[in-house]
Design a protein around this motif. Sequence first.
Motif, PDB file in Angstrom:
ATOM      1  N   ARG A 150      18.216  61.785   1.159  1.00  0.00           N
ATOM      2  CA  ARG A 150      17.203  60.768   0.872  1.00  0.00           C
ATOM      3  C   ARG A 150      16.219  60.632   2.043  1.00  0.00           C
ATOM      4  O   ARG A 150      15.003  60.558   1.845  1.00  0.00           O
ATOM      5  CB  ARG A 150      17.911  59.435   0.611  1.00  0.00           C
ATOM      6  CG  ARG A 150      16.994  58.316   0.223  1.00  0.00           C
ATOM      7  CD  ARG A 150      17.771  57.064  -0.123  1.00  0.00           C
ATOM      8  NE  ARG A 150      16.839  55.991  -0.447  1.00  0.00           N
ATOM      9  CZ  ARG A 150      16.930  54.769   0.054  1.00  0.00           C
ATOM     10  NH1 ARG A 150      17.908  54.438   0.883  1.00  0.00           N
ATOM     11  NH2 ARG A 150      16.052  53.847  -0.283  1.00  0.00           N
ATOM     12  N   ILE A 151      16.740  60.609   3.264  1.00  0.00           N
ATOM     13  CA  ILE A 151      15.883  60.484   4.449  1.00  0.00           C
ATOM     14  C   ILE A 151      14.986  61.711   4.596  1.00  0.00           C
ATOM     15  O   ILE A 151      13.775  61.601   4.816  1.00  0.00           O
ATOM     16  CB  ILE A 151      16.744  60.291   5.708  1.00  0.00           C
ATOM     17  CG1 ILE A 151      17.409  58.912   5.697  1.00  0.00           C
ATOM     18  CG2 ILE A 151      15.904  60.460   6.974  1.00  0.00           C
ATOM     19  CD1 ILE A 151      18.473  58.732   6.772  1.00  0.00           C
ATOM     20  N   ARG A 152      15.574  62.885   4.451  1.00  0.00           N
ATOM     21  CA  ARG A 152      14.805  64.122   4.640  1.00  0.00           C
ATOM     22  C   ARG A 152      13.703  64.258   3.581  1.00  0.00           C
ATOM     23  O   ARG A 152      12.597  64.716   3.878  1.00  0.00           O
ATOM     24  CB  ARG A 152      15.758  65.318   4.584  1.00  0.00           C
ATOM     25  CG  ARG A 152      16.804  65.331   5.692  1.00  0.00           C
ATOM     26  CD  ARG A 152      16.405  66.206   6.834  1.00  0.00           C
ATOM     27  NE  ARG A 152      16.407  67.607   6.436  1.00  0.00           N
ATOM     28  CZ  ARG A 152      15.781  68.561   7.103  1.00  0.00           C
ATOM     29  NH1 ARG A 152      15.077  68.262   8.182  1.00  0.00           N
ATOM     30  NH2 ARG A 152      15.834  69.818   6.702  1.00  0.00           N
ATOM     31  N   ALA A 153      14.011  63.847   2.365  1.00  0.00           N
ATOM     32  CA  ALA A 153      13.014  63.910   1.300  1.00  0.00           C
ATOM     33  C   ALA A 153      11.862  62.953   1.580  1.00  0.00           C
ATOM     34  O   ALA A 153      10.690  63.290   1.364  1.00  0.00           O
ATOM     35  CB  ALA A 153      13.667  63.590  -0.042  1.00  0.00           C
ATOM     36  N   ALA A 154      12.185  61.761   2.074  1.00  0.00           N
ATOM     37  CA  ALA A 154      11.137  60.784   2.379  1.00  0.00           C
ATOM     38  C   ALA A 154      10.272  61.261   3.535  1.00  0.00           C
ATOM     39  O   ALA A 154       9.042  61.070   3.522  1.00  0.00           O
ATOM     40  CB  ALA A 154      11.766  59.433   2.716  1.00  0.00           C
ATOM     41  N   GLU A 155      10.884  61.893   4.520  1.00  0.00           N
ATOM     42  CA  GLU A 155      10.119  62.412   5.650  1.00  0.00           C
ATOM     43  C   GLU A 155       9.138  63.497   5.176  1.00  0.00           C
ATOM     44  O   GLU A 155       7.967  63.503   5.575  1.00  0.00           O
ATOM     45  CB  GLU A 155      11.071  62.976   6.710  1.00  0.00           C
ATOM     46  CG  GLU A 155      10.386  63.420   7.987  1.00  0.00           C
ATOM     47  CD  GLU A 155      11.368  63.969   8.991  1.00  0.00           C
ATOM     48  OE1 GLU A 155      11.095  63.871  10.202  1.00  0.00           O
ATOM     49  OE2 GLU A 155      12.415  64.521   8.583  1.00  0.00           O
ATOM     50  N   GLN A 156       9.613  64.382   4.328  1.00  0.00           N
ATOM     51  CA  GLN A 156       8.744  65.444   3.821  1.00  0.00           C
ATOM     52  C   GLN A 156       7.648  64.872   2.928  1.00  0.00           C
ATOM     53  O   GLN A 156       6.482  65.289   2.994  1.00  0.00           O
ATOM     54  CB  GLN A 156       9.583  66.468   3.055  1.00  0.00           C
ATOM     55  CG  GLN A 156       8.775  67.663   2.555  1.00  0.00           C
ATOM     56  CD  GLN A 156       9.664  68.702   1.900  1.00  0.00           C
ATOM     57  OE1 GLN A 156      10.762  68.417   1.440  1.00  0.00           O
ATOM     58  NE2 GLN A 156       9.180  69.939   1.839  1.00  0.00           N
ATOM     59  N   ARG A 157       8.008  63.896   2.118  1.00  0.00           N
ATOM     60  CA  ARG A 157       7.056  63.316   1.171  1.00  0.00           C
ATOM     61  C   ARG A 157       5.941  62.553   1.882  1.00  0.00           C
ATOM     62  O   ARG A 157       4.772  62.604   1.464  1.00  0.00           O
ATOM     63  CB  ARG A 157       7.812  62.374   0.227  1.00  0.00           C
ATOM     64  CG  ARG A 157       6.968  61.724  -0.837  1.00  0.00           C
ATOM     65  CD  ARG A 157       7.834  60.966  -1.832  1.00  0.00           C
ATOM     66  NE  ARG A 157       8.525  59.819  -1.247  1.00  0.00           N
ATOM     67  CZ  ARG A 157       9.833  59.757  -1.023  1.00  0.00           C
ATOM     68  NH1 ARG A 157      10.620  60.780  -1.324  1.00  0.00           N
ATOM     69  NH2 ARG A 157      10.386  58.680  -0.500  1.00  0.00           N
ATOM     70  N   THR A 158       6.281  61.867   2.968  1.00  0.00           N
ATOM     71  CA  THR A 158       5.306  61.000   3.640  1.00  0.00           C
ATOM     72  C   THR A 158       4.564  61.698   4.772  1.00  0.00           C
ATOM     73  O   THR A 158       3.511  61.210   5.211  1.00  0.00           O
ATOM     74  CB  THR A 158       6.010  59.762   4.225  1.00  0.00           C
ATOM     75  OG1 THR A 158       6.976  60.186   5.207  1.00  0.00           O
ATOM     76  CG2 THR A 158       6.699  58.968   3.119  1.00  0.00           C
ATOM     77  N   GLY A 159       5.102  62.804   5.271  1.00  0.00           N
ATOM     78  CA  GLY A 159       4.472  63.470   6.397  1.00  0.00           C
ATOM     79  C   GLY A 159       4.672  62.761   7.714  1.00  0.00           C
ATOM     80  O   GLY A 159       4.043  63.115   8.727  1.00  0.00           O
TER      81      GLY A 159
END
Length: 411
Positions: free
Chosen positions: A115-124
Motif C-alpha cells: 500500500r505504501i509503495r503504491a502510494a509513493e509511485q502514484r503520488t511521485g
Amino acid sequence: MAEGSNRTRYALVGVGNRGTTMWGRELLAGWGDYVELVGICDLNTMRAERARAMIGTAAPLYADFPQMMAELKPQLVVVCTPDDTHDDIIVEALEAGADVISEKPLTTTAEKIERIRAAEQRTGRRVDVSFNYRFAPTAARIKELIDAGAIGEVVSVDFHWYLDNQHGADYFRRWHAFRARSGSLFVHKATHHFDLLNWYLDSDPVEVKAHGELLHYGRKGPFRGERCRTCPHKARCDYYLDLSADPFLDTLYEEPSAVDGYFRDACVYREEIDIPDTMTATIRYASGVQVSYSLNTYMPVEGHHIAFNGHRGRIELRQYEKQPWEAPAVDEILLIRSFGGGVERIRVPHEPGGHYGGDNRMRDMIFRPGAQDRLRQRAGSRAGAMSVLCGIAALESATKGGACAVPALPA
C-alpha cells in the motif's frame, strides 16, 4: 538563518521519546537553518502539549491528522507513531502532497508495504526510512572495505546483536511486546540489522530459516503485576522501573497515561506478551551469501559482533554500546587477510550524537543541501520494505517451522 520560506516546513506525528528528541528538539537545534516545525500531531493531547514544551516550539497541536494536513499543508511529515499505524499516516501524507520520513520499521505487514509503495509511485513523492545505523562512522568504514574488495567476494556473515537488561526489557514494557503492534522484534528491532546486511552486501535476502522463543519475559517470569508503579513485587524485581526517577519519561508518559491508558512501565512479565525474546536466523541472499544471525534481549552487555568472511580474508568488529566496564570511545575493525597477509587494525573514533554520530550524519544527508551519498546510505521505501519482509519471513519460519521465502521487490 535562512528565510522561513526557504526552509522545509515539516509536521511531526507521534511525540514519544524518539519524536520529541531526534525529530523535535535535536532537529531544530542542529538543523534549524533548513527546517521549520509547523505542526505536531498526537492522539494524546496532554503528551503533545508536554512534548511541545520540551521541543521548545510554538507549533500548533492537532489530534486529527487529516485536519492538520489540510490546514498546514506541510512539505514533509515525520512519522514516529507505533509501527502498525505507519501505513495509514504515510499514505495520507503522500496523497496530500508531502514527502515522508518514517521511523523504522517502515511498517509491519506485506500488505501495508504494498500500500505504501503504491502510494509513493502514484503520488511521485518520496519516503525515507530512518536507518541511522548505516550512517555510523564504523558502519561506513566497513562498507568502504567491502566495496573495495578488501577481502574479496563475501561468502558468509556472522552477525549477533545483544540488548542489555535495560534496553531489551524496555521493549517488553511497551506496545512493542505484541505482534499486532510491532510485528515482533524480528521486525521492529531487527529491521535495523537486516537493513545493514542488505546494504553491506548490496543484495536481497531470498530465504530465511529462523527460531524464536519467549524464554525470559512474559509468562516465563516468576511473578507479575500490571505496572511497576503499583506492583507488589517491586522490591524484589530486577526489572523494576521507577519512572519518577527519570524526569523526561515521567513528564512525557505518567500523567498523560490518564488520557489513553498507556503505561510506560507496564510489567515485563505480562502473560499476554506474544513476541519472542530469544531469536536466531539463517538467511540466504540472492548473491549466494549465507548469514548466521541472532538477537538476544536480556544480556549483561549491549552491542554487536559482526564478521564478513571472504575468499581473501575476514573483516571483524565487536562493538560495545554498554557494558559493566570502561571501554574506549573508539571501534576497532580487524581486517584479517588470508595467505599470510596479516592483520590491519582500523580504529574508528566515535562521533558526537546518537549511534556514535550516525543520527547526525543521517540528518545532514537528508537536510543539508549538496550532501553526497557515495555509499548509498540514504534509505528509501524499498530498503525499508526489504528489511521488514525479511523480518516477517523470520517470524513466520519461527512460528510455523521450515524455511520461508522472502518476497522479491522490483528495484
